[in-house]
Design an enzyme around this catalytic site. Structure first.
Site, PDB file in Angstrom:
ATOM      1  N   ARG A   1      -8.512   1.021  17.616  1.00 49.22           N
ATOM      2  CA  ARG A   1      -7.452   0.147  17.698  1.00 49.22           C
ATOM      3  C   ARG A   1      -7.523  -1.209  18.877  1.00 49.22           C
ATOM      4  O   ARG A   1      -7.687  -2.409  18.750  1.00 49.22           O
ATOM      5  CB  ARG A   1      -5.726   0.386  17.889  1.00 49.22           C
ATOM      6  CG  ARG A   1      -5.630   1.378  16.824  1.00 49.22           C
ATOM      7  CD  ARG A   1      -3.954   1.514  16.805  1.00 49.22           C
ATOM      8  NE  ARG A   1      -3.402   2.273  15.811  1.00 49.22           N
ATOM      9  CZ  ARG A   1      -2.072   2.571  15.604  1.00 49.22           C
ATOM     10  NH1 ARG A   1      -1.293   1.909  16.300  1.00 49.22           N
ATOM     11  NH2 ARG A   1      -1.694   3.412  14.598  1.00 49.22           N
TER      12      ARG A   1
ATOM     13  N   HIS B   1      -6.238  -1.793   6.500  1.00 54.52           N
ATOM     14  CA  HIS B   1      -5.740  -1.544   7.723  1.00 54.52           C
ATOM     15  C   HIS B   1      -4.211  -1.046   7.229  1.00 54.52           C
ATOM     16  O   HIS B   1      -3.452  -1.957   7.001  1.00 54.52           O
ATOM     17  CB  HIS B   1      -5.598  -2.749   8.401  1.00 54.52           C
ATOM     18  CG  HIS B   1      -5.467  -2.714   9.940  1.00 54.52           C
ATOM     19  ND1 HIS B   1      -6.252  -1.775  10.778  1.00 54.52           N
ATOM     20  CD2 HIS B   1      -4.331  -2.992  10.566  1.00 54.52           C
ATOM     21  CE1 HIS B   1      -5.633  -2.067  12.065  1.00 54.52           C
ATOM     22  NE2 HIS B   1      -4.675  -2.684  11.818  1.00 54.52           N
TER      23      HIS B   1
ATOM     24  N   TYR C   1       5.132 -18.997   4.891  1.00 55.61           N
ATOM     25  CA  TYR C   1       5.007 -20.292   5.115  1.00 55.61           C
ATOM     26  C   TYR C   1       3.667 -20.966   5.592  1.00 55.61           C
ATOM     27  O   TYR C   1       3.344 -22.230   5.561  1.00 55.61           O
ATOM     28  CB  TYR C   1       6.121 -20.748   6.013  1.00 55.61           C
ATOM     29  CG  TYR C   1       7.295 -20.308   5.482  1.00 55.61           C
ATOM     30  CD1 TYR C   1       8.210 -20.926   4.528  1.00 55.61           C
ATOM     31  CD2 TYR C   1       8.140 -19.704   6.620  1.00 55.61           C
ATOM     32  CE1 TYR C   1       9.262 -20.379   4.356  1.00 55.61           C
ATOM     33  CE2 TYR C   1       9.643 -19.598   6.176  1.00 55.61           C
ATOM     34  CZ  TYR C   1      10.105 -19.727   4.913  1.00 55.61           C
ATOM     35  OH  TYR C   1      11.371 -19.166   4.750  1.00 55.61           O
TER      36      TYR C   1
END
Length: 846
Positions: free
Chosen positions: A40, A86, A130
């Site tokens: 990570r 993921h 958006y």
């Protein structure tokens, strides 16, 4: 009745293992830590990416969301990444995607975003539904040739798909875009760099494997932040590149104008809105002075923050205050990355070398892949060419065959074709039998053969392989390199505390219990003689003002005490406080012993070669010591004079061997003698007798005269004073009784201070109760010796005059000029503070 007890296997007890809790906790924590470190938080040294970034880019690659395609909803990209590669929260994936699209975070953004992806003011990106995104063209270079078996693949989290362990990375992305992350027990913080510089250094390392970090720094000047700004000094950069760790000072880019400071670039990862807010807070609480307005005029063309200065502000001081508090920050470099799955801190050379090794492996595997394909194609073309040579027989054999299988078998047995060649020939169309087609096949075969030879050369000669790596890097530089944004500036001078303090004249007030403070001289206007003054200090019960003197904030102060010790400090180290403040205990500034009080102060930056310090004690002993003996003063102080029991050091003057010393006593006697009558002595000496005191008389002060036409000002405890020309004090031999200077008695009290003044000088007077007053010397009439004087300051019955100091005419004139141009609103003396003028006739008695 059936039993509710489940059947238990007979060997269940044998399968239970006994472990120590601490061992299980240790192993579980190690497993967790390694998962975070490798899976990570830390980037791979080869492609400079963490798993989440690598998976986002690979998911976009698989979906065809490249730089040449249209933008796609970010939510779609996040969904593909999360569902296939993921399996973590969608917000963390979107945050990573958004960061790769931010021009202020990435030196070369890997995502071409459309919509609101955040701002340098700390505004968060719009919701993923958006915004839209696609890969930037430079990101495609990270994935180039990934289908050619250039990198290893592994199964995704549910074994449905394969994902790359690392990307081929045609650019050294780790150094170009940098990386930051916090793992378990370790962290990384690699700054971004200029792509052209990094590639030039990589090429140099390929050409010269023995190159040192210093050699590579000829190409890599330092980090190159996307927000520009300046890195101060080169030593810290060298340290970071040589060891893998370092701390850089990053300074904003700004321009100092007459009445403003305009900031155009900010240090990397600085939140502009928060910066402006914190500067405003520092101005409001008085930490930063001289700013009257702060505006953000930034737009899409760049950053522009305007700091408007007050009319009387010193731009250099405000500049240094801003640098000290907000416009300069530290960037800590920790070049930690995963090398073969293990975290390691790397130098600049090691970072580049690991990238070169990765590219060598990529080019080798790609060449092997291409060689296999080329050889397979050459094998097919060889069969086609042989078939064309025997076209009639081949056509007849195929036509006479029962089916395709028979045709393939006949071709293999008759013409010795391989299985693949036979299959290809059987599937050939009649149109490919033309002479033009034959020429094209021969041309292609020659090209494939040449390609095979080139690939074999590359695979057989490492220098040729490195040439390929180098050529491809140069192509990347020509395609994507741009000019450096961050400038490297020399560390000409480190901002010190002194740089943050305006150079101004101040009054320093000291009490008997050693409370001390400073106040700007400009805060006090001159008044007429005989007034009460205004409050200058809030003296606590039982304490009294003992001394007031003028100094410049950048002066060195030599503080002499009644015990004969001397200490040194800068004026600005004394805290600046309001008129009504008590002050700060001097023991916080200098190491005073119990009962030790400051009785004399010399203000000077440096002494002249022939200067010395002349000292006088309360019992009349005088001595001179070379000023050079006071150059190195310990924090605990040094001895200035050796005193007899009951004696105290009273006053100190700077002399040069050509002056006369005038010593005044509390009963109004004054003696004048040549300073050379007291020979120069060491510090730890008592000196010689300067005046012969009678009864309980004692010395209150000393003046050094160089023959100028000046007056001797004498002030008494009850606030009376007079000035008399120095010419009226004839020179005598030391150890005499002296002449009568002023008549002392119940009305005016004993003498408290003697000073040398000129008519255009000013005075600052302070009483023991803390009243302070500033007057002009010319307001005190010039009279002869042996007079009682006039009221200089109206001192209350319960109060007494404590100290007097002189403001030279030059300082007073400069201050008046500044006050005339300053805004009236800047005056700090309250308008409603009344000063009382005492109307009293002058008393001149012989």
């Amino acid at each position: 009745m059936s039993s509710d007890i489940p059947d238990v296997p007979d060997d269940v007890a044998e399968r239970v293992q006994t472990v120590r809790v601490e061992d299980e906790m240790e192993q579980s924590y190690i497993d967790y830590a390694m998962s975070v470190i490798a899976g990570r938080a830390l980037p791979d040294v080869r492609d400079g990416l963490k798993p989440v970034h690598r998976r986002i880019l690979y998911a976009m690659h698989r979906s065809g969301v490249t730089s040449g395609s249209g933008h796609r909803k970010s939510s779609n990209i996040v969904g593909d990444t999360m569902g296939d590669f993921h399996p973590h929260g969608d917000q963390s994936i979107y945050d990573a995607l958004a960061r790769m699209a931010q021009e202020f975070s990435m030196r070369n953004p890997l995502i071409d975003g459309q919509g609101n992806f955040g701002s340098v003011d700390g505004d968060p990106p719009a919701a993923m539904r958006y915004t839209e995104a696609r890969m930037a063209s430079i990101a495609e270079e990270l994935l180039d040739d990934i289908e050619m078996d250039t990198v290893e693949f592994k199964s995704n989290y549910d074994d449905r798909l394969q994902e790359p362990e690392v990307l081929p990375s045609a650019i050294p992305n780790l150094l170009v875009n940098g990386s930051s992350g916090i793992a378990v027990g370790m962290s990384t913080n690699i700054p971004p760099h200029n792509l052209g510089e990094i590639i030039d250094a990589t090429v140099e390392l390929i050409d010269n494997p023995d190159a040192t970090v210093e050699d590579l720094m000829e190409y890599v000047k330092g980090p190159d932040f996307p927000t520009g700004a300046n890195i101060v000094g080169r030593n810290d950069i060298h340290q970071a590149y040589k060891t893998g760790r370092g701390r850089l000072r990053v300074r904003a880019e700004y321009e100092v104008q007459d009445d403003r400071i305009v900031i155009t670039e900010l240090p990397f990862q600085t939140n502009k809105a928060r910066l402006i807010e914190r500067i405003a807070n520092l101005v409001n609480d008085g930490t930063i002075e001289g700013i009257r307005d702060l505006r953000d005029e930034s737009d899409r063309d760049g950053i522009r923050v305007v700091v408007e200065l007050k009319q009387n502000a010193i731009p250099e001081v405000v500049e240094n205050q801003l640098l000290d508090h907000r416009l300069e920050r530290t960037f800590s470099i920790i070049s930690l990355a995963l090398v073969d799955g293990q975290p390691k801190v790397l130098t600049l050379k090691e970072l580049l070398q690991h990238y070169v090794d990765h590219r060598k492996d990529v080019v080798r595997r790609r060449s092997e892949y291409e060689l296999d394909e080329a050889e397979e194609r050459a094998h097919i073309l060889e069969g086609r060419l042989r078939a064309l040579e025997n076209i009639d027989d081949v056509v007849e054999l195929i036509r006479d065959s029962d089916d395709r299988n028979g045709a393939r078998t006949g071709l293999r047995e008759t013409f010795d074709f391989s299985e693949k060649q036979s299959e290809h020939i059987v599937r050939m169309q009649l149109g490919s039998l033309t002479s033009l087609e034959s020429e094209e096949i021969e041309s292609e075969y020659e090209g494939v053969t040449a390609r095979i030879e080139r690939l074999e050369t590359i695979l057989g000669d490492e220098s040729e392989l490195l040439d390929v790596v180098k050529e491809e890097l140069i192509e990347m530089r020509e395609e994507y390199a741009d000019d450096r944004r961050t400038k490297i500036v020399e560390d000409t001078s480190e901002v010190t505390r002194e740089d943050l303090i305006a150079e101004e004249d101040v009054f320093v007030v000291v009490t008997e219990q050693d409370y001390v403070k400073r106040m700007p001289v400009a805060n006090f206007d001159a008044q007429g003689r005989g007034g009460k003054g205004i409050i200058g200090a809030d003296v606590k019960e039982g304490d009294r003002i003992s001394k007031v003197f003028r100094a410049n904030t950048h002066d060195y102060l030599l503080c002499f005490t009644n015990h004969g010790q001397v200490y040194r400090l800068k004026t600005y180290e004394i805290p600046e406080m309001s008129r009504t403040a008590r002050g700060k205990s001097a023991v916080n500034l200098i190491d005073l012993d119990r009962g030790e009080d400051i009785t004399a102060v010399v203000t000077t930056d440096e002494f002249e070669e022939d200067e010395c310090l002349s000292m006088i004690t309360r019992q009349g002993y005088v001595k001179r010591t070379d000023a050079s003996d006071f150059e190195n003063i310990l924090s605990t102080g040094i001895i200035a004079a050796r005193l007899e029991d009951g004696d105290e050091l009273v006053d100190v003057a700077v002399t040069n061997g050509t002056k006369d010393l005038l010593v005044g006593t509390k009963h109004g006697m004054t003696i004048r003698f040549d300073e050379t009558e007291a020979r120069a002595m060491g510090r730890n000496t008592r000196g010689v007798r300067g005046i012969n005191l009678e009864g309980d008389d004692e010395v209150v002060g000393m003046v050094a005269s160089d023959g100028e036409v000046r007056d001797l000002l004498t002030v008494t405890r009850r606030g009376y004073g007079k000035r008399t020309p120095l010419t009226e004090y004839r020179r005598q031999s030391r150890n005499g009784k002296g002449l009568i200077d002023i008549k002392t008695g119940d009305r005016n009290g004993p003498v408290t201070s003697v000073k040398s003044v000129a008519e255009d000088d000013e005075l600052v007077l302070m009483s023991e109760a803390g009243q302070i007053m500033r007057i002009r010397v010319e307001d005190i009439s010039e009279v002869g010796r042996n007079t009682m004087g006039v009221t200089v300051m109206d001192v209350d019955e319960t109060d007494r005059m404590a100290s007097v100091d002189v403001i030279p005419s030059r300082v007073a004139e400069e201050e008046a000029a500044e006050a005339e141009s300053a805004d009236e609103s800047d005056d700090t003396v309250d308008a409603d503070e009344e000063t009382v003028e005492a109307v009293e006739p002058e008393v001149s008695e012989e």
